[in-house]
Scaffold this motif. Structure first.
Motif, short mmCIF file in Angstrom:
data_model
loop_
_atom_site.label_atom_id
_atom_site.label_comp_id
_atom_site.label_asym_id
_atom_site.label_seq_id
_atom_site.Cartn_x
_atom_site.Cartn_y
_atom_site.Cartn_z
N TYR A 51 0.91 -22.79 25.03
CA TYR A 51 2.08 -21.88 24.92
C TYR A 51 2.53 -21.81 23.87
O TYR A 51 2.41 -22.52 22.75
N ASN A 52 3.43 -20.87 23.78
CA ASN A 52 4.23 -20.40 22.25
C ASN A 52 5.45 -19.98 22.79
O ASN A 52 5.65 -18.98 23.28
N LYS A 53 6.64 -20.80 22.30
CA LYS A 53 8.06 -20.21 22.68
C LYS A 53 8.88 -20.16 21.36
O LYS A 53 8.83 -20.92 20.47
N ASP A 54 9.40 -19.01 21.31
CA ASP A 54 10.42 -18.76 20.08
C ASP A 54 11.76 -18.53 20.61
O ASP A 54 12.05 -17.99 21.51
N THR A 55 12.67 -19.24 19.86
CA THR A 55 13.95 -19.28 20.35
C THR A 55 14.74 -18.69 19.11
O THR A 55 14.76 -18.95 18.00
N LYS A 56 15.47 -17.43 19.40
CA LYS A 56 16.40 -16.82 18.27
C LYS A 56 17.68 -17.27 18.48
O LYS A 56 18.19 -17.36 19.55
N ASP A 57 18.38 -16.65 17.57
CA ASP A 57 19.83 -17.16 17.55
C ASP A 57 20.20 -18.48 17.95
O ASP A 57 21.03 -18.69 18.83
N ARG A 75 10.20 -26.69 8.54
CA ARG A 75 10.05 -28.16 8.97
C ARG A 75 10.10 -28.44 10.37
O ARG A 75 11.30 -27.78 10.82
N PRO A 76 9.60 -29.38 10.82
CA PRO A 76 9.78 -29.92 12.26
C PRO A 76 11.44 -30.23 12.45
O PRO A 76 11.94 -30.90 11.15
N LEU A 77 11.91 -30.27 13.47
CA LEU A 77 13.26 -30.81 13.89
C LEU A 77 13.30 -32.21 13.40
O LEU A 77 12.50 -33.00 14.11
N GLY A 78 14.56 -32.72 13.03
CA GLY A 78 14.67 -34.21 13.14
C GLY A 78 14.18 -35.16 11.92
O GLY A 78 13.98 -36.19 12.20
N PHE A 90 0.68 -31.89 23.78
CA PHE A 90 0.69 -31.82 22.41
C PHE A 90 1.92 -30.62 21.94
O PHE A 90 1.54 -29.68 22.55
N ASN A 91 2.93 -31.08 21.32
CA ASN A 91 3.97 -29.88 21.05
C ASN A 91 4.15 -29.98 19.66
O ASN A 91 4.16 -31.30 18.82
N ARG A 92 4.30 -29.05 18.99
CA ARG A 92 4.84 -29.14 17.44
C ARG A 92 5.94 -28.11 17.43
O ARG A 92 5.91 -26.91 18.03
N ASN A 93 6.92 -28.31 16.68
CA ASN A 93 8.01 -27.30 16.55
C ASN A 93 8.21 -27.08 15.06
O ASN A 93 7.91 -28.16 14.24
N ARG A 94 9.16 -26.08 14.83
CA ARG A 94 9.32 -25.78 13.36
C ARG A 94 10.34 -24.88 13.29
O ARG A 94 10.52 -23.97 14.31
N LEU A 95 11.43 -25.25 12.28
CA LEU A 95 12.20 -24.09 12.20
C LEU A 95 11.81 -23.28 11.10
O LEU A 95 11.62 -23.10 10.09
N ASN A 114 10.45 -22.37 16.64
CA ASN A 114 9.29 -22.39 17.25
C ASN A 114 8.54 -23.41 17.90
O ASN A 114 8.69 -24.45 17.11
N ASN A 115 8.29 -23.37 18.93
CA ASN A 115 7.56 -24.57 19.65
C ASN A 115 6.39 -23.97 20.15
O ASN A 115 6.26 -22.96 20.90
N HIS A 116 5.16 -24.70 19.98
CA HIS A 116 3.82 -24.33 20.57
C HIS A 116 3.15 -25.59 20.83
O HIS A 116 3.31 -26.72 20.12
#
Length: 322
Positions: free
Chosen positions: A27-33, A118-121, A84-89, A57-59
Protein backbone atom coordinates in the motif's frame (compact mmCIF):
# COMPACT_ATOMS: atom_id res chain seq x y z
CA UNK A 1 -9.95 18.55 6.72
CA UNK A 2 -7.14 16.15 5.90
CA UNK A 3 -7.25 14.44 2.51
CA UNK A 4 -5.94 10.90 2.11
CA UNK A 5 -5.45 8.92 -1.09
CA UNK A 6 -4.43 5.26 -1.04
CA UNK A 7 -3.13 2.91 -3.69
CA UNK A 8 -2.79 -0.78 -2.89
CA UNK A 9 -2.14 -4.03 -4.71
CA UNK A 10 -2.18 -7.54 -3.34
CA UNK A 11 -2.83 -11.19 -3.92
CA UNK A 12 -4.35 -14.19 -2.13
CA UNK A 13 -3.28 -17.77 -2.68
CA UNK A 14 -5.11 -20.82 -1.36
CA UNK A 15 -3.55 -24.24 -1.70
CA UNK A 16 -3.32 -27.75 -0.23
CA UNK A 17 -7.08 -28.32 -0.35
CA UNK A 18 -7.82 -24.99 1.37
CA UNK A 19 -5.52 -25.80 4.28
CA UNK A 20 -3.08 -22.97 3.53
CA UNK A 21 -3.95 -19.39 2.59
CA UNK A 22 -1.36 -16.68 1.98
CA UNK A 23 -2.19 -12.99 1.52
CA UNK A 24 0.18 -10.16 0.65
CA UNK A 25 -0.57 -6.47 0.14
CA UNK A 26 1.49 -3.42 -0.77
CA UNK A 27 0.00 0.00 0.00
CA UNK A 28 0.98 3.60 -0.54
CA UNK A 29 -1.01 6.23 1.36
CA UNK A 30 -0.57 9.99 0.95
CA UNK A 31 -2.15 12.41 3.41
CA UNK A 32 -2.38 16.05 2.32
CA UNK A 33 -3.34 19.07 4.42
CA UNK A 34 -1.97 17.31 7.47
CA UNK A 35 -3.27 18.82 10.71
CA UNK A 36 -0.38 20.37 12.63
CA UNK A 37 -0.25 22.34 15.89
CA UNK A 38 1.30 25.68 14.92
CA UNK A 39 2.73 27.92 17.65
CA UNK A 40 1.19 31.36 18.21
CA UNK A 41 3.11 34.53 19.14
CA UNK A 42 3.63 35.22 22.83
CA UNK A 43 0.86 37.12 24.58
CA UNK A 44 -2.02 35.16 23.07
CA UNK A 45 -4.50 33.30 25.26
CA UNK A 46 -3.76 30.08 23.38
CA UNK A 47 -0.21 28.91 22.73
CA UNK A 48 -0.97 26.78 19.65
CA UNK A 49 -3.58 26.49 16.92
CA UNK A 50 -4.36 23.48 14.76
CA UNK A 51 -4.01 24.16 11.05
CA UNK A 52 -3.51 22.30 7.80
CA UNK A 53 0.17 22.45 7.04
CA UNK A 54 1.83 19.27 5.88
CA UNK A 55 1.97 16.13 3.81
CA UNK A 56 2.67 12.62 5.08
CA UNK A 57 3.41 9.41 3.21
CA UNK A 58 2.89 5.90 4.59
CA UNK A 59 3.83 2.84 2.58
CA UNK A 60 4.59 -0.76 3.31
CA UNK A 61 3.80 -4.45 3.06
CA UNK A 62 1.34 -6.59 4.99
CA UNK A 63 1.48 -10.38 5.01
CA UNK A 64 -0.95 -12.89 6.46
CA UNK A 65 -0.83 -16.68 6.58
CA UNK A 66 -3.66 -18.94 7.68
CA UNK A 67 -2.98 -22.66 8.00
CA UNK A 68 -4.98 -25.67 9.10
CA UNK A 69 -2.11 -27.71 10.52
CA UNK A 70 -4.13 -30.63 11.88
CA UNK A 71 -7.70 -31.74 11.19
CA UNK A 72 -9.91 -34.41 12.68
CA UNK A 73 -10.75 -34.95 16.36
CA UNK A 74 -7.77 -32.82 17.28
CA UNK A 75 -7.47 -29.60 15.26
CA UNK A 76 -4.73 -26.99 15.15
CA UNK A 77 -5.10 -23.76 13.17
CA UNK A 78 -2.57 -20.92 12.93
CA UNK A 79 -3.08 -17.29 11.90
CA UNK A 80 0.09 -15.26 11.40
CA UNK A 81 0.47 -11.66 10.23
CA UNK A 82 3.39 -9.29 9.77
CA UNK A 83 3.42 -5.63 8.80
CA UNK A 84 6.25 -3.42 7.49
CA UNK A 85 5.33 0.27 7.51
CA UNK A 86 7.47 3.28 6.64
CA UNK A 87 6.32 6.87 7.07
CA UNK A 88 7.88 10.16 6.06
CA UNK A 89 6.92 13.81 6.32
CA UNK A 90 7.26 14.88 2.70
CA UNK A 91 6.24 18.51 3.16
CA UNK A 92 5.65 21.07 5.91
CA UNK A 93 4.07 24.39 4.98
CA UNK A 94 3.81 26.53 8.12
CA UNK A 95 7.28 25.82 9.47
CA UNK A 96 9.98 23.29 8.68
CA UNK A 97 10.55 21.90 12.19
CA UNK A 98 8.06 20.93 14.89
CA UNK A 99 9.36 20.16 18.37
CA UNK A 100 7.25 18.31 20.92
CA UNK A 101 7.22 16.31 24.18
CA UNK A 102 8.96 17.78 27.21
CA UNK A 103 9.73 14.86 29.50
CA UNK A 104 11.06 16.42 32.68
CA UNK A 105 10.74 19.49 34.86
CA UNK A 106 14.52 19.90 34.87
CA UNK A 107 15.12 19.55 31.11
CA UNK A 108 13.78 22.45 29.06
CA UNK A 109 14.37 20.92 25.60
CA UNK A 110 11.81 18.92 23.66
CA UNK A 111 12.75 15.32 22.94
CA UNK A 112 10.77 14.83 19.70
CA UNK A 113 11.55 16.59 16.44
CA UNK A 114 9.46 16.34 13.26
CA UNK A 115 10.81 17.78 10.03
CA UNK A 116 10.61 17.31 6.28
CA UNK A 117 12.17 14.17 4.89
CA UNK A 118 12.14 12.20 8.13
CA UNK A 119 9.80 9.70 9.85
CA UNK A 120 7.38 10.92 12.49
CA UNK A 121 8.37 11.03 16.13
CA UNK A 122 12.18 10.90 15.91
CA UNK A 123 13.97 11.38 19.25
CA UNK A 124 16.29 14.39 19.24
CA UNK A 125 19.06 15.18 21.68
CA UNK A 126 22.69 14.55 22.54
CA UNK A 127 24.70 11.38 21.98
CA UNK A 128 26.00 10.03 25.28
CA UNK A 129 29.47 8.45 25.24
CA UNK A 130 29.35 7.02 28.74
CA UNK A 131 30.53 8.24 32.13
CA UNK A 132 33.76 10.21 32.53
CA UNK A 133 35.83 8.24 35.09
CA UNK A 134 37.40 11.43 36.43
CA UNK A 135 34.33 13.62 36.93
CA UNK A 136 31.40 11.20 37.00
CA UNK A 137 29.53 13.31 34.45
CA UNK A 138 27.92 11.89 31.34
CA UNK A 139 30.12 12.65 28.34
CA UNK A 140 28.17 14.23 25.49
CA UNK A 141 29.54 14.06 21.95
CA UNK A 142 30.81 17.29 20.37
CA UNK A 143 29.24 16.83 16.94
CA UNK A 144 29.88 20.39 15.74
CA UNK A 145 33.59 20.10 16.64
CA UNK A 146 33.75 23.53 18.29
CA UNK A 147 35.19 22.17 21.54
CA UNK A 148 32.09 22.74 23.65
CA UNK A 149 28.70 21.16 24.19
CA UNK A 150 25.83 23.31 22.94
CA UNK A 151 22.46 22.96 21.21
CA UNK A 152 24.28 22.63 17.88
CA UNK A 153 25.49 19.20 19.06
CA UNK A 154 21.99 17.75 19.13
CA UNK A 155 21.02 15.15 16.57
CA UNK A 156 18.59 12.29 16.06
CA UNK A 157 19.18 9.67 18.75
CA UNK A 158 16.33 7.19 18.23
CA UNK A 159 13.35 6.13 16.14
CA UNK A 160 10.10 4.90 17.75
CA UNK A 161 8.87 3.37 14.49
CA UNK A 162 9.42 -0.42 14.40
CA UNK A 163 11.02 -2.22 11.48
CA UNK A 164 8.03 -4.55 11.62
CA UNK A 165 5.17 -5.68 13.85
CA UNK A 166 3.77 -9.18 14.04
CA UNK A 167 1.13 -11.34 15.63
CA UNK A 168 0.31 -15.04 15.74
CA UNK A 169 -2.70 -16.94 17.02
CA UNK A 170 -2.73 -20.71 17.50
CA UNK A 171 -6.11 -22.36 18.07
CA UNK A 172 -6.44 -25.94 19.30
CA UNK A 173 -9.63 -27.96 19.73
CA UNK A 174 -10.18 -31.46 21.10
CA UNK A 175 -13.68 -32.73 21.66
CA UNK A 176 -15.24 -29.95 23.80
CA UNK A 177 -11.98 -28.22 24.72
CA UNK A 178 -10.78 -25.04 23.00
CA UNK A 179 -7.40 -23.38 23.53
CA UNK A 180 -6.34 -20.10 21.90
CA UNK A 181 -2.85 -18.56 22.30
CA UNK A 182 -2.18 -15.08 20.92
CA UNK A 183 1.39 -13.73 20.60
CA UNK A 184 2.32 -10.24 19.43
CA UNK A 185 5.43 -8.10 19.20
CA UNK A 186 7.53 -5.48 17.47
CA UNK A 187 11.12 -5.32 16.29
CA UNK A 188 13.50 -2.43 15.71
CA UNK A 189 11.70 0.36 17.58
CA UNK A 190 13.24 2.58 20.24
CA UNK A 191 11.66 3.75 23.49
CA UNK A 192 12.67 6.96 25.24
CA UNK A 193 12.67 5.93 28.90
CA UNK A 194 12.00 9.32 30.47
CA UNK A 195 11.01 7.57 33.72
CA UNK A 196 14.73 6.98 34.30
CA UNK A 197 15.25 10.75 34.42
CA UNK A 198 13.15 10.72 37.57
CA UNK A 199 14.42 7.45 39.05
CA UNK A 200 18.13 7.80 38.17
CA UNK A 201 18.61 11.58 37.90
CA UNK A 202 19.39 11.93 41.64
CA UNK A 203 18.61 15.66 41.47
CA UNK A 204 15.96 15.81 44.22
CA UNK A 205 14.38 13.77 47.02
CA UNK A 206 12.40 11.32 44.88
CA UNK A 207 12.82 7.60 45.43
CA UNK A 208 15.46 6.24 43.07
CA UNK A 209 15.91 2.84 41.47
CA UNK A 210 18.48 0.37 42.77
CA UNK A 211 20.56 1.11 39.68
CA UNK A 212 21.90 4.28 41.33
CA UNK A 213 23.72 2.06 43.85
CA UNK A 214 26.27 1.57 41.04
CA UNK A 215 26.70 5.32 40.49
CA UNK A 216 30.09 7.02 40.17
CA UNK A 217 31.55 8.06 43.56
CA UNK A 218 35.33 8.54 43.31
CA UNK A 219 37.72 9.67 40.55
CA UNK A 220 38.91 6.75 38.44
CA UNK A 221 35.81 4.62 39.05
CA UNK A 222 34.58 2.78 35.95
CA UNK A 223 30.78 2.60 35.79
CA UNK A 224 27.93 3.26 33.39
CA UNK A 225 25.87 5.19 35.97
CA UNK A 226 26.85 8.87 36.42
CA UNK A 227 27.25 10.66 39.74
CA UNK A 228 24.42 12.13 41.76
CA UNK A 229 23.04 15.38 40.32
CA UNK A 230 24.86 14.97 37.00
CA UNK A 231 24.19 17.32 34.08
CA UNK A 232 20.83 16.13 32.75
CA UNK A 233 20.13 16.51 29.03
CA UNK A 234 17.90 14.65 26.61
CA UNK A 235 20.36 12.08 25.32
CA UNK A 236 20.87 8.57 23.98
CA UNK A 237 21.53 7.53 27.61
CA UNK A 238 17.74 7.21 28.00
CA UNK A 239 17.04 5.58 24.61
CA UNK A 240 16.47 1.82 24.77
CA UNK A 241 15.56 -1.02 22.44
CA UNK A 242 11.77 -1.39 22.64
CA UNK A 243 11.50 -4.66 20.71
CA UNK A 244 9.40 -7.27 22.49
CA UNK A 245 7.54 -10.55 22.20
CA UNK A 246 4.45 -10.89 24.39
CA UNK A 247 2.02 -13.65 25.23
CA UNK A 248 -0.90 -11.30 24.88
CA UNK A 249 -3.81 -13.63 25.49
CA UNK A 250 -4.45 -17.27 26.39
CA UNK A 251 -8.02 -18.57 26.56
CA UNK A 252 -9.08 -22.08 27.57
CA UNK A 253 -12.75 -23.06 27.36
CA UNK A 254 -14.97 -26.13 27.33
CA UNK A 255 -18.31 -26.58 25.54
CA UNK A 256 -20.77 -28.66 27.54
CA UNK A 257 -23.23 -30.76 25.55
CA UNK A 258 -25.74 -33.44 26.42
CA UNK A 259 -29.28 -34.17 27.41
CA UNK A 260 -29.07 -32.34 30.73
CA UNK A 261 -27.99 -29.10 29.03
CA UNK A 262 -30.84 -29.41 26.51
CA UNK A 263 -33.27 -30.20 29.30
CA UNK A 264 -32.39 -26.89 30.95
CA UNK A 265 -33.11 -25.12 27.67
CA UNK A 266 -29.48 -24.08 27.32
CA UNK A 267 -28.09 -23.96 23.77
CA UNK A 268 -24.58 -23.09 24.92
CA UNK A 269 -22.79 -23.62 28.21
CA UNK A 270 -19.11 -22.67 28.05
CA UNK A 271 -16.93 -21.99 31.11
CA UNK A 272 -13.65 -20.31 30.22
CA UNK A 273 -10.40 -18.97 31.66
CA UNK A 274 -8.43 -16.09 30.09
CA UNK A 275 -4.97 -14.81 30.99
CA UNK A 276 -3.89 -11.47 29.48
CA UNK A 277 -0.34 -10.05 29.20
CA UNK A 278 0.97 -13.23 30.74
CA UNK A 279 4.64 -13.12 29.64
CA UNK A 280 6.88 -10.57 27.92
CA UNK A 281 10.40 -11.02 26.54
CA UNK A 282 12.28 -7.74 26.01
CA UNK A 283 15.58 -5.98 26.69
CA UNK A 284 13.72 -2.85 27.75
CA UNK A 285 14.55 -1.81 31.34
CA UNK A 286 11.20 -0.18 32.06
CA UNK A 287 8.00 -1.84 33.22
CA UNK A 288 6.37 -2.13 29.80
CA UNK A 289 7.78 -1.55 26.27
CA UNK A 290 4.26 -1.20 24.84
CA UNK A 291 3.62 2.28 26.25
CA UNK A 292 3.35 5.90 25.16
CA UNK A 293 2.72 8.83 27.49
CA UNK A 294 1.12 10.71 24.57
CA UNK A 295 -1.54 8.04 23.92
CA UNK A 296 -2.50 7.55 20.28
CA UNK A 297 -0.59 10.57 19.00
CA UNK A 298 1.03 9.86 15.64
CA UNK A 299 3.66 12.59 15.99
CA UNK A 300 4.83 11.55 19.48
CA UNK A 301 5.38 7.85 20.05
CA UNK A 302 7.36 5.48 22.22
CA UNK A 303 7.89 7.69 25.29
CA UNK A 304 7.68 6.12 28.74
CA UNK A 305 7.32 8.85 31.37
CA UNK A 306 5.68 7.37 34.42
CA UNK A 307 3.27 5.56 32.12
CA UNK A 308 1.18 2.94 33.88
CA UNK A 309 2.05 -0.47 32.41
CA UNK A 310 -0.55 -2.78 30.93
CA UNK A 311 -1.79 -5.02 33.69
CA UNK A 312 -1.66 -8.78 33.82
CA UNK A 313 -5.15 -10.16 34.35
CA UNK A 314 -6.83 -13.50 34.95
CA UNK A 315 -10.53 -13.88 34.17
CA UNK A 316 -12.86 -16.79 34.91
CA UNK A 317 -16.30 -16.76 33.36
CA UNK A 318 -19.17 -18.73 31.86
CA UNK A 319 -20.95 -18.09 28.58
CA UNK A 320 -24.57 -19.23 28.73
CA UNK A 321 -27.02 -18.98 25.84
CA UNK A 322 -30.71 -20.00 25.99
Amino acid sequence: WETTSTTSIGFDITMLSNRLTVSADYYNKDTKDLLMNASLPAGQQATTIQRNGGRLNNHGFEFAVNSKNLTGNFTWNTDFNMSFNRNRLTKLDLKKVYSDAKTSEVISDFVVRNEEGRPLGGFYGYISDGVDPETGELMYRDISGDGKISTSDRTYIGDPNPDFTFGMTNMFTYKGFNLSIFLQGTYGNDVYNASRIETEGMYDGKNQSTRVLSRWRIPGQITDVPKANFKLLNSSYFVEDGSYLRVKDITLSYNFKGKLVKKWGVSRLQPYFTATNLLTWTKYKGMDPEVNQWGNSGSVQGIDWGTYPQSRSYVFGVNVEF
